[in-house]
Design a protein around this motif. Structure first.
Motif, short mmCIF file in Angstrom:
data_model
loop_
_atom_site.label_atom_id
_atom_site.label_comp_id
_atom_site.label_asym_id
_atom_site.label_seq_id
_atom_site.Cartn_x
_atom_site.Cartn_y
_atom_site.Cartn_z
N UNK A 492 -1.11 2.72 1.34
CA UNK A 492 -2.24 3.55 2.83
C UNK A 492 -2.57 2.81 3.58
N UNK A 493 -2.77 2.85 4.88
CA UNK A 493 -3.86 1.88 5.48
C UNK A 493 -5.28 2.69 5.50
N UNK A 494 -6.28 1.71 4.84
CA UNK A 494 -7.63 2.73 5.30
C UNK A 494 -8.19 2.12 6.16
N UNK A 495 -8.67 3.77 7.10
CA UNK A 495 -9.58 2.52 8.62
C UNK A 495 -10.97 3.33 8.58
N UNK A 496 -11.61 4.30 7.86
CA UNK A 496 -13.02 3.95 7.55
C UNK A 496 -13.21 4.56 6.56
N UNK A 497 -13.91 4.18 5.90
CA UNK A 497 -14.69 4.29 4.00
C UNK A 497 -16.15 4.30 4.01
N UNK A 498 -15.99 5.93 3.82
CA UNK A 498 -17.30 5.65 3.43
C UNK A 498 -17.37 6.23 1.89
N UNK A 499 -18.75 5.69 1.02
CA UNK A 499 -18.86 6.19 -0.16
C UNK A 499 -19.03 7.27 -0.42
N UNK A 500 -19.72 8.14 0.12
CA UNK A 500 -20.09 10.01 -0.11
C UNK A 500 -19.13 11.17 1.09
N UNK A 501 -17.98 10.41 1.11
CA UNK A 501 -17.30 10.91 1.69
C UNK A 501 -16.86 12.38 0.96
N UNK A 529 -17.26 11.05 6.51
CA UNK A 529 -15.16 11.68 6.49
C UNK A 529 -15.08 9.80 6.27
N UNK A 530 -14.16 10.08 5.82
CA UNK A 530 -13.13 8.79 5.20
C UNK A 530 -11.75 8.60 5.90
N UNK A 531 -10.95 8.03 6.98
CA UNK A 531 -9.80 8.09 7.38
C UNK A 531 -8.80 7.31 6.78
N UNK A 532 -7.43 7.48 7.03
CA UNK A 532 -6.01 6.84 6.35
C UNK A 532 -5.32 6.98 7.04
N UNK A 533 -4.43 5.95 7.70
CA UNK A 533 -3.52 6.07 8.34
C UNK A 533 -1.96 5.80 7.39
N UNK A 534 -1.10 6.62 6.99
CA UNK A 534 -0.47 7.21 6.04
C UNK A 534 0.48 5.67 6.53
N UNK A 535 0.91 5.45 7.09
CA UNK A 535 1.79 3.98 7.84
C UNK A 535 3.39 4.73 8.47
N UNK A 536 3.36 4.79 6.73
CA UNK A 536 4.88 5.69 6.80
C UNK A 536 4.82 7.63 6.31
N UNK A 537 4.48 8.12 6.97
CA UNK A 537 4.99 9.70 7.27
C UNK A 537 5.63 10.28 6.26
N UNK A 538 7.02 9.65 6.55
CA UNK A 538 8.04 9.99 5.56
C UNK A 538 8.29 9.58 4.73
N UNK A 539 9.07 9.44 3.52
CA UNK A 539 8.60 10.55 2.81
C UNK A 539 7.18 10.03 2.46
N UNK A 540 6.02 11.45 2.03
CA UNK A 540 4.59 11.49 1.68
C UNK A 540 4.98 10.56 0.91
N UNK A 541 3.74 9.74 0.59
CA UNK A 541 2.80 8.51 -0.73
C UNK A 541 2.63 9.04 -1.70
N UNK A 542 2.71 8.86 -2.34
CA UNK A 542 2.23 9.31 -3.98
C UNK A 542 0.46 8.83 -3.72
#
Length: 649
Positions: A492-501, A529-542
Motif C-alpha cells: 500500500x502506498x501512503x500518500x498523506x501521513x498524519x500522526x494524529x489521524x 486524515x491519512x490517505x493511502x492508495x492500495x495500488x492493486x485494489x483486488x484482491x484486497x491486501x492484508x
C-alpha cells in the motif's frame, strides 16, 4: 424559408418531390455540420445515413412502426426529422439532447440501448409481440455492417429467419467501417459485393429501369429479384443471407433516396422478414470527413465547419497515450504478449503495438465475448493476451471472463479504457459497472493506477500473472501529475501521513488525487486524515486491512459504482478479518447517470475535493471520531452518501 424549417415530423416529408428531397438532404447535411462542429458528436455516421433515414420515414409510419437504430450514434437525422432540431445546440450536454436515441425525448425513440448488436434482438422480440397482440405494425432495425461482426446479431438473425410471418425489415447500412474499416469474414463478404468491377455499371443500368418501374408489383419485384441474383449470386456468389432463409434485397445505393424508398416499399409489402442491404459513404457531403481514411470523422470534438480541423486541442498526454507507449514497450520486451481488441484498435491505443508486431495483434470486430474467450484460448498455449476494451463494454463479456478465463486460471490482462464517469455520451458509456462486476471473479487482480508510473508498473506486473485474470482501469482524461508515495506499508502506498489521524481515506485510481486534496481541506477543518492508495485494489491486501484496524473510521473513494465496488470489497475483507472499524464508501451510485461533462457529474455526486472533505468531516462527526470546537459544516449530505453509509456495523 428552407425546406428543413418546414419539417416538424415525418408526415411533412410525404408531399415532397424528388428534387425537394435532394435539396432537403443537402440542408440536413449542412445543419449537421454546422451544429455538430459546435458541440461535438458522431458526425461521420450521420452524414452517411441522410437519404436512408428520409426514405425510412417516408415509407414507414413512425412511431407506429418502430425504427430501431443499432448503437444509435447514427440517429441524429432521425431526431431532426422527428421534431428535435431546436435541441441540437445542446447536443450531448447536461440537460440537453442525447447523442443517442432517448425514450424520454420522443415517442419515435423506442429503444435507447446504445451498445452495438442489440437492435436485431429488440426488433425480433417486438415483431413477435405485435404478432401475438394482433397489432399491424412493421418493425425496422437499422444495423451497420460493423455491428454484424457481433455474435448477438447473428443469434437474432438465426431466429428472425424462422419467423416467416414476422413483419420485420433489417436494413444493413454498409459503409465498410465501424470506427475503422470493418474486419472479419462478414466484412470480406460485403466488401466483395461492394468492390466487384462489374457492380457499378450493373447498378447504373438497374437504377434506370427501377426509376421507371411501378412502385408496387409488376416489374419492380422482378427487377429487384434480378438485382439480387444477378449482382449478388452471379458477380459475387456468396449466399450467406439466403442460406439463413432471409429474403435479401441489394446491395443498393444508400444515397439514392428513390431507390432506397422503392426497396423499402417492396420489403414492407412482402409481409415477412426481409434484409435490405444499402451501401453508404460514411461522412458523405463533408470533404474533410470523406478524405479521412482513419475513421471518417466517426466522432468529433469542436471543429471548424469548413476544414474539419479541431478548434480545441490539448497538448496534455492522456491515459490512452500512456498505455499506447507502455504496451508497445512491454510487447517488445515480452514476445509471449499478444493484443486483442473489439473494433477499437486506435481508440484503445493498441495501434502502436500492432504497427510494430502486426502478427501479434488481433481485432475481432464488435465481439467482446469472443475476444475474452479467444484470449483464454491464446493463454492456454503459453501466450499472455492483453485485451483492450472500453470499461463499459467489458459488461458484455463478464460471463466469459468468469467462466472461460478465471475458471480455467488463464493469465489474461484486460485493459479498461474510459473507466469511471466519461461525460457527454451518457448512461450507456459511463465505465462505472466494471468495479461492481470484477470483485465477483475469483482470483482476479485489479489495478487502478493513479498516475503514469503506476500504469507502467501495473502493465509489467500483469503480464507476469499467468494463473489468473488481471485488469487495469483508467479514465479517458488527460494524465494527472505524478503523485509519489511518502511511504509504503506492505503493498500500500501512503500518500498523506498524519500522526494524529484517526481517519483513513482510501483513494482508488485517479481519485487518489482528489483524496489528497480532500485530506488537506479536512485537516483545515480540524479532522486530520491519512490517505493511502492500495495500488492493486483486488484482491484486497492484508496490509490495507491492517491499516483499517488501526483507525476509528475508514472512508473509501472510487470512480465506480459503490454497490459491490472496491470499497465494498474492502468492507467485506475487513469483516472477514475481524476488523470492525466502520467503513464508509463514497463513489458513484448504482443509477443511470445522465450526460454532462465529467467535472459537472463529479460535482453533482460530491466527488470533488470539497465534496469529499465535507463528507469525511460529517461522517467523522457522526461517528464521534473527532470533536470540533468550531461548528460543523451545515451543507446537506451529498446524494451519493446513502443511509446505509451512515449507519454503524
Amino acid at each position: 424559408m428552407s425546406l428543413l424549417d418546414a419539417v416538424h415530423g415525418p408526415r411533412d416529408l410525404r408531399a415532397l418531390s424528388a428534387q425537394q428531397l435532394t435539396q432537403l438532404a443537402d440542408e440536413i447535411r449542412a445543419f449537421l455540420i454546422r451544429n455538430v462542429s459546435r458541440t461535438g458528436g458522431h458526425l461521420g455516421p450521420n452524414l452517411g445515413v441522410v437519404e436512408l433515414t428520409l426514405a425510412l420515414h417516408r415509407v414507414f409510419d413512425s412511431p407506429h412502426d418502430p425504427i430501431i437504430f443499432d448503437t444509435g450514434h447514427q440517429s441524429y437525422v432521425h431526431k431532426i426529422i422527428t421534431g428535435r432540431q431546436a435541441g441540437f445546440p445542446t447536443l450531448r450536454q447536461k440537460g440537453g439532447l442525447s447523442g443517442y436515441p432517448e425514450r424520454a425525448e420522443s415517442p419515435h425513440d423506442w429503444v435507447q440501448n446504445s451498445h452495438a448488436t442489440a437492435s436485431l434482438s429488440w426488433a425480433e422480440g417486438m415483431a413477435k409481440g405485435f404478432r401475438l397482440t394482433g397489432e399491424d405494425r412493421t418493425v425496422i432495425a437499422v444495423i451497420g455492417d460493423g455491428a454484424l461482426t457481433g455474435g448477438m446479431a447473428w443469434e437474432a438473425l438465426n431466429n428472425i429467419a424462422v419467423g416467416d410471418d414476422l413483419k420485420l425489415v433489417v436494413v444493413v447500412n454498409d459503409n465498410g467501417r465501424s470506427y475503422t474499416p470493418t474486419v472479419g469474414g462478414l466484412a470480406t463478404h460485403l466488401a466483395t459485393l461492394r468492390t466487384d468491377r462489374r457492380y457499378e455499371p450493373t447498378l447504373k443500368q438497374i437504377k434506370q429501369r427501377v426509376r421507371s418501374a411501378p412502385l408496387i408489383g409488376g416489374p419492380l419485384y422482378d427487377i429487384l429479384h434480378g438485382f439480387k441474383t444477378g449482382v449478388k449470386d452471379v458477380l459475387a456468389p456468396q449466399g450467406m443471407f439466403n442460406d439463413l432463409g432471409l429474403k435479401y434485397i441489394g446491395p443498393i445505393d444508400g444515397h439514392d433516396e428513390a431507390m432506397v424508398e422503392r426497396a423499402l416499399e417492396s420489403a414492407k409489402n412482402f409481409g415477412g422478414p426481409v434484409l435490405v442491404h444499402c451501401i453508404t459513404v460514411k461522412g458523405k457531403g463533408f470533404r474533410a470527413a470523406e478524405e479521412d481514411e482513419a475513421d471518417r470523422f466517426h466522432a468529433v470534438g469542436l471543429i471548424d465547419s469548413h476544414t474539419g480541423e479541431p478548434l480545441t486541442s490539448s497538448s496534455r498526454r492522456t491515459w490512452t497515450d500512456a498505455f499506447r507507449q507502455h504496451v508497445a514497450e512491454v510487447a517488445a520486451a515480452h514476445p509471449e504478449v499478444v493484443g486483442l481488441t473489439a473494433a477499437m484498435l486506435h481508440p484503445t491505443g493498441l495501434d502502436t503495438f500492432a504497427d510494430a508486431f502486426p502478427e501479434r495483434v488481433f481485432d475481432v470486430g464488435i465481439a467482446e465475448q469472443h475476444a475474452a474467450t479467444s484470449a483464454a484460448g491464446l493463454a492456454s498455449t503459453g501466450l499472455h493476451p492483453i485485451v483492450a476494451l472500453y470499461a463499459s463494454f467489458l459488461n458484455r463479456a463478464f460471463d466469459q471472463v468468469l467462466m472461460d478465463v478465471a475458471l480455467h486460471r488463464q493469465g489474461v490482462t484486460f485493459v479498461l479504457d474510459r473507466a469511471g464517469i466519461t461525460g457527454p455520451d451518457g448512461p450507456s458509456h459511463h465505465g462505472m459497472w466494471d468495479t461492481s462486476l470484477m470483485p465477483l471473479v475469483p482470483g482476479l487482480h485489479l489495478a487502478a493506477p493513479r498516475d503514469e508510473a503506476r500504469l507502467a508498473s501495473a502493465l509489467e506486473t500483469s503480464v507476469g500473472i499467468n494463473d489468473a485474470p488481471s485488469a487495469i482501469r483508467y479514465s479517458k482524461d488527460p494524465l494527472p501529475d505524478p503523485l509519489p508515495a511518502v511511504s509504503q506499508v506492505g503493498t500500500v502506498d501512503v500518500l498523506v501521513s498524519h500522526p494524529e489521524a484517526r481517519v483513513l481515506l482510501v483513494g482508488y485510481g485517479t481519485l487518489a488525487h482528489t483524496a489528497v486534496a480532500a485530506a488537506h481541506l479536512a485537516g483545515e477543518q480540524g479532522v486530520p486524515v491519512t490517505v493511502v492508495d492500495p495500488v492493486w485494489a483486488l484482491p484486497v491486501s492484508e496490509a490495507l486491512v491492517e491499516l483499517c484496524r488501526d483507525v476509528d473510521l475508514v472512508v473509501t473513494l472510487e470512480d465506480g459504482g459503490v454497490a459491490g465496488g472496491l470499497g465494498a470489497a474492502l468492507s467485506l475483507a475487513c469483516g472477514q478479518a475481524g476488523v470492525w472499524t466502520p467503513v464508509r464508501n463514497l463513489g458513484v451510485p448504482q443509477q443511470f447517470i445522465p450526460a454532462g461533462t465529467r467535472a459537472e457529474i463529479l460535482e453533482d455526486l460530491g466527488l470533488t475535493p470539497a465534496g469529499v472533505a465535507r463528507s469525511v468531516v460529517e461522517i467523522a462527526l457522526d461517528r464521534a471520531v473527532v470533536r470540533l470546537s468550531a461548528p460543523a459544516p451545515q451543507e446537506p449530505r451529498p446524494s451519493h452518501v446513502t443511509k446505509a453509509d451512515t449507519e454503524g456495523r
